[in-house]
Design a protein around this motif. Sequence first.
Motif, mmCIF file in Angstrom:
data_model
loop_
_atom_site.group_PDB
_atom_site.id
_atom_site.type_symbol
_atom_site.label_atom_id
_atom_site.label_comp_id
_atom_site.label_asym_id
_atom_site.label_seq_id
_atom_site.Cartn_x
_atom_site.Cartn_y
_atom_site.Cartn_z
ATOM 1 N N PRO A 1 -9.864 -2.003 -3.647
ATOM 2 C CA PRO A 1 -9.802 -3.526 -3.974
ATOM 3 C C PRO A 1 -11.209 -4.276 -3.915
ATOM 4 O O PRO A 1 -12.296 -3.776 -2.764
ATOM 5 C CB PRO A 1 -8.893 -4.029 -3.007
ATOM 6 N N SER B 1 0.646 -1.301 -0.214
ATOM 7 C CA SER B 1 0.022 -0.207 -0.122
ATOM 8 C C SER B 1 0.971 1.308 -0.026
ATOM 9 O O SER B 1 0.579 2.266 -0.828
ATOM 10 C CB SER B 1 -1.108 0.013 1.254
ATOM 11 N N TRP C 1 -4.373 -4.555 1.064
ATOM 12 C CA TRP C 1 -4.668 -6.044 1.791
ATOM 13 C C TRP C 1 -5.365 -5.494 3.238
ATOM 14 O O TRP C 1 -6.293 -6.224 3.579
ATOM 15 C CB TRP C 1 -3.438 -6.792 1.833
ATOM 16 N N THR D 1 -8.883 2.643 -7.109
ATOM 17 C CA THR D 1 -8.244 1.324 -6.931
ATOM 18 C C THR D 1 -8.730 0.691 -5.709
ATOM 19 O O THR D 1 -8.107 -0.347 -5.263
ATOM 20 C CB THR D 1 -6.773 1.414 -6.791
#
Length: 268
Positions: free
Chosen positions: A230, A137, A170, A228
């Motif tokens: 996720p 990140s 994540w 972006t």
Amino acid sequence: MSDSNSAPRLAGIRLHPIKSLDPVSVNEARIGPNGGLELDRVWALYSTDGKWINGKRAAAIHLIRATFKPDLSSVGLSAPEDHRGIEPIRVKFPTETERAAKWFSDYFEQPVIIRYARAGFPDDSLAAGPTIVSTASLQAVCDWFAGITLNEARERFRATLEIEGVPSFWEDQLFGPDENYAVRFKIGEVAFEGSNPCARCPVPPRNPRTGEDWVGFSKLFSELRRATLPPWAPAERFDHFYRLSTNTRVPSTERGKLLRLGDPVTLS
């Protein structure tokens, strides 16, 4: 959701013993009485009106360098880029608050009070555990903003724990779709509950060494973060996208347990 070539592991532990000042990288850290890490953010600077003196209120704080002995028994305070000739000082940590307060008072040209709390001064009192971010990140932020190095990204966002072996963002899977949904996971032998994506303040747009502001940083960051996000991130937890890292809670049963570099990360 982890990198198929490696397993999630704890790759960085960074304490910020004095709130808003320089970090210290350590190989291990113990869970303290409030769920944060021992000696993390245990000094806070206050003005006489009872408000914090921090990066949000005082950009001049970025010019202060805090250098700790390896055992954190003392701290050197200096302002090498300040041209008023304020002499460096070294004080015992965390006990010598009055001498340190005098130095800070001279630097800020106003009375400064230092308060010490063994439990620390977390930004989020409801989720007082360590903040968690992945190396990927931080690297993504470096890719968005040319010229920012990985270490500089760490200093801008000031997360406590860094995880390797996982894709960017994540850590967005470590909180649930609403504040009542706790995601449980472990780092080594320490149990955590993910709380929420951490809202950022005016500090990340500033160079952590000079205080120079990157105009438009927050807006561009938010746009790219939205683009972006996720698929595992609960989008409903993002009322805005100027957020990075995950805030946590640590159950009282975990007090005194050690976190060590290399500890595996496991989701329940």
